[in-house]
Scaffold this motif. Structure first.
Motif, PDB file in Angstrom:
ATOM      1  N   PRO A 126       0.775  -1.242   0.000  1.00 18.49           N
ATOM      2  CA  PRO A 126       0.000   0.000   0.000  1.00 18.49           C
ATOM      3  C   PRO A 126       0.809   1.297   0.000  1.00 18.49           C
ATOM      4  N   ILE A 305      11.309   5.271  11.307  1.00 16.15           N
ATOM      5  CA  ILE A 305      10.033   5.166  10.600  1.00 16.15           C
ATOM      6  C   ILE A 305       9.220   6.436  10.775  1.00 16.15           C
TER       7      ILE A 305
ATOM      8  N   MET B  40       1.755  -0.470  13.317  1.00 19.70           N
ATOM      9  CA  MET B  40       2.644   0.167  12.354  1.00 19.70           C
ATOM     10  C   MET B  40       1.874   1.172  11.516  1.00 19.70           C
ATOM     11  N   GLN B  41       2.277   2.394  11.614  1.00 17.36           N
ATOM     12  CA  GLN B  41       1.588   3.431  10.859  1.00 17.36           C
ATOM     13  C   GLN B  41       2.647   4.260  10.153  1.00 17.36           C
ATOM     14  N   ILE B  42       2.751   4.092   8.858  1.00 14.32           N
ATOM     15  CA  ILE B  42       3.813   4.802   8.161  1.00 14.32           C
ATOM     16  C   ILE B  42       3.299   6.095   7.533  1.00 14.32           C
ATOM     17  N   LYS B  43       1.990   6.158   7.333  1.00 17.05           N
ATOM     18  CA  LYS B  43       1.426   7.383   6.764  1.00 17.05           C
ATOM     19  C   LYS B  43       1.686   8.551   7.690  1.00 17.05           C
ATOM     20  N   ASN B 162      -2.848  -0.015   5.106  1.00 14.81           N
ATOM     21  CA  ASN B 162      -1.538  -0.537   5.467  1.00 14.81           C
ATOM     22  C   ASN B 162      -1.629  -1.649   6.506  1.00 14.81           C
TER      23      ASN B 162
END
Lengths: 373, 359
Positions: A126, A305, B40-43, B162
């Motif tokens: 995504p 991250i 997990m949060q990549i945005k 995600n």
């Protein structure tokens, strides 16, 4: 503290590390993690495989295609195929995106009539999918703006955004990731080693030698931790050389600060490992516990991250409870920013690291028993 | 055949009796995957923007008002560019906007206007997204009417969710890790507990013992996979399953044997559980990182691309993603099945030989 006794005990520890081949792990693990993560994590998207189906074959559509050809972001091929065929290539994971230019693209655009461009993106991964989408849309829009401005269709006097990337002008992934990894590595590796040192003796039963000997608690801990500390101190330099020469990360700050902070940080990590070693009974439990405590928070709060400043309330507080946030702030400073000792925040964080060491070490020492329960 | 099932069920029973081990496996296949998927949060979220406004207000405030939750925290004002830079250096602010004193005047006169932006590029992905946002806001503002309609389709995962993806990746890594470690431990435990010699005395063909022992662990992992799919992946995260469930299970089973092969090799050369843990880390980490789980293979350096060809995980991950998301037809999945089977046979055969020498 009797120096000679500590020396003798240290010698024994060194020999044991060499004979049990644990020393291989001391040097293999940190470099391996750095190299694998450094090469293995890519946040930006490059060489996305794009098919352009150009049904217009006009000058303008070719200009558009060529915009996609000369960038590192896309590996573009232009093909004549049907939509279904192209979709099948995506399903086979051979391509990442399709751009379909309609047949009267040039004519419509210049006349100011709407024309529809089709974009298909493989979003099975995504974040990458979204990034590829943004790149494609951006490229098309900026080209269209250019063309229209030339023809005098668009208005004059637009706002241009003049952006300057600080610290990492080329936006290299290596520069953003590798320094953070040092913080992760120097947290995990010394902690695991220290976690094994005492629990190993408990499991094998040789801890009774310590119980029975006139060795004091302080001497025992010094003899246990000093070899680990010295061995890992070498890693500070190895990791530095790997970052600067293999990954070509710039180093702009003071090396002394880097070294000092790293030595302190290793002490934090060793004290943490020692603490775990004191409270556990089995080696495997100690290792698993150390990995759980260091690896996951280390990764989350390393700033690799996600920057700490953009976390929400709870995780921001949590981030402050782990040492990695403070160390990584200093490390990113020494590598990319170069404020050094002039920045008060660096000094403050250095102090906090010292506090971590003292607290963890004293609690561990307090819980260490010199007799059987 | 009977002795195979006897050894097989003995291993299953002794697994069930060891409650901590069962707990760890259950945890790994449910809670752990949930945590990985949910956490997990990549945005970009809560990106902190600072600004210096010398232009006096109107236009600049209008632009700033477009930055709002959840992606951005309300922009913080700074008095001078120096104060703003300091905040960026201290990592309190990610993106800084500077409106010069003639910003609004020039814009109203239709002259070319410049907006200066400072970006902390150590958090590259968040900063780039902010920049893209800014471009869009300004495009909106100028009301440039570009006669283009971009019809964009994100295939297989419309909302670019995600969470489901991270959960699936975690499941695949778990399968790898556990099938290696469990298989290795089943043998090494016998060494550690001193029951190895008893095993040698059993009137059973050693080959059958090895086969049954490793098959029992692959079975346990496969059962865990079903659990994970049922309770976490397909239900909690609503991961789409566009392909066939059975082709995924078959691929998992084949892959399980190739990792079991690695496990046999690890078991052959380690003396106790501690060494199993160390060796597994050294072997598994390169395998996981060079498998395309984090970076697609084609974006890696050429050497790693070549190396990844011999990793069974590479075929497994790409195959599984294709089954779950892309819904690829079985014919197009054959390369993945081929890769996993071929490497599986090789690895299993090698591990089998290696541990067979100890019998």
């Amino acid at each position: 503290m009797r120096i000679n006794i500590i020396k003798a005990y240290m010698l024994k520890e060194f020999k044991e590390l060499v004979r049990t081949r644990l020393i291989v792990m001391v040097y293999l693990l940190p470099s391996m993690i750095l190299i694998l993560f450094g090469y293995g994590i890519r946040m930006d998207v490059s060489h996305a495989r794009l098919i352009i189906i150009d049904n217009d074959q006009s000058k303008l559509s070719q200009t558009l295609s060529s915009k996609f050809e000369h960038t590192k972001y896309f590996d573009t091929v232009e093909r004549h195929m049907s939509e279904t065929q192209a979709l099948r290539e995506i399903k086979q994971a051979k391509k990442d995106a399709i751009l379909i230019i309609p047949s009267s693209f040039e004519k419509n655009l210049l006349k100011g009539e709407k024309s529809e461009l089709g974009i298909f993106i493989d979003a099975a991964f995504p974040t990458r999918g979204t990034t590829i989408e943004t790149y494609i849309q951006g490229t098309i829009l900026s080209m269209a703006k250019e063309v229209l401005a030339k023809k005098g269709v668009a208005q004059k006097g637009m706002i241009t955004i003049n952006s300057r990337s600080l610290f990492n002008q080329a936006m290299r992934d290596e520069d953003a990731i590798v320094p953070g990894l040092i913080g992760l590595v120097l947290l995990i590796a010394p902690a695991i080693l220290a976690a094994l040192l005492i629990v190993k003796e408990k499991e094998k039963g040789t801890i009774f030698n310590f119980y029975a000997s006139p060795l004091s608690k302080n001497e025992f801990l010094a003899a246990k931790l000093l070899p680990a500390f010295l061995l890992h101190s070498l890693n500070i330099f190895i990791l530095f050389l790997l970052s600067v020469y293999l990954f070509e990360v710039p180093f702009r700050g003071s090396f002394f600060l880097y070294w000092l902070a790293s030595e302190l940080y290793i002490l934090v990590s060793l004290s943490l490992g020692m603490f775990i070693s004191v409270i556990t009974k089995r080696q495997i439990v100690a290792v698993v516990l150390t990995v759980i405590i260091t690896l996951i928070p280390g990764f989350l709060y390393s700033g690799i991250i996600m920057p700490i400043s953009s976390m929400d309330g709870a995780s921001q507080i949590e981030a402050h409870l782990f040492p990695i946030m403070y160390y990584n702030h200093i490390i990113y400073d020494t590598f990319l920013i170069g404020e050094g000792f002039a920045s008060q925040k660096n000094l403050l964080y250095l102090g906090i690291l010292l506090l971590f060491t003292l607290v963890l070490f004293s609690v561990g020492k307090l819980l260490l028993k010199k007799e059987m329960k | 055949m009977k002795s195979f099932f006897t050894v097989f069920s003995k291993e299953i029973i002794s697994f069930m009796r060891s409650i901590p081990l069962v707990a760890v496996i259950l945890y790994s296949f449910t809670a752990d995957i949930y945590i990985a998927g949910a956490g997990m949060q990549i945005k970009p979220r809560n990106v902190v923007i600072g600004y210096v406004d010398n232009s006096g207000g109107g236009l600049s405030q209008k632009i700033l008002s477009h930055f709002h939750q959840p992606e951005f925290v309300t922009p913080k004002p700074y008095l001078s560019q120096k104060a703003l830079s300091r905040a960026i250096f201290n990592k309190e602010v990610l993106v800084g906007l500077i409106f010069n004193s003639d910003f609004e005047k020039k814009y109203k006169k239709h002259e070319d206007t410049q907006l200066d932006v400072l970006i902390d590029a150590t958090a590259a992905s968040q900063s780039l997204t902010t920049l893209a946002y800014l471009h869009n806001i300004i495009l909106d503002f100028e009301k440039v009417d570009i006669p283009l309609k971009l019809q964009s389709h994100k295939l297989f995962n419309q909302n670019a969710d995600n969470h489901s993806f991270m959960a699936l990746t975690e499941l695949l890594s778990m399968i790898t890790l556990l099938s290696v470690i469990l298989t290795a431990i089943v043998f090494v435990k016998e060494k550690e507990d001193g029951t190895w010699d008893l095993m040698l005395l059993m009137p059973v063909n050693p080959k059958i013992i090895i086969l049954a022992k490793s098959a029992s662990q692959v079975f346990i992992v496969t059962a865990g996979v079903v659990l994970a799919l049922g309770f976490v992946i397909l239900t909690t995260f609503n991961t789409p399953l566009n392909g066939s469930f059975w082709s995924f299970m078959l691929l998992t089973l084949l892959y399980g044997f190739s990792s079991a092969g690695i496990g046999l090799f690890v078991a052959a050369i380690s003396k106790d559980v501690m060494q199993v843990a160390q060796l597994s880390i050294v072997i598994m980490m390169p395998l996981i990182f060079l498998s395309g789980a984090w970076t697609p293979i084609y974006a890696m350096s050429p050497v790693f691309q070549k190396l990844s060809l011999i990793s069974p995980l590479r075929y497994y991950i790409e195959g599984s993603e294709s089954i779950f998301y892309r819904g690829t037809a079985f014919v197009d999945l054959l390369p993945y099945f081929g890769g996993v089977t071929l490497l599986g046979v090789l690895l299993y055969w090698y591990g089998f030989r290696k541990i067979g020498r100890l019998f």
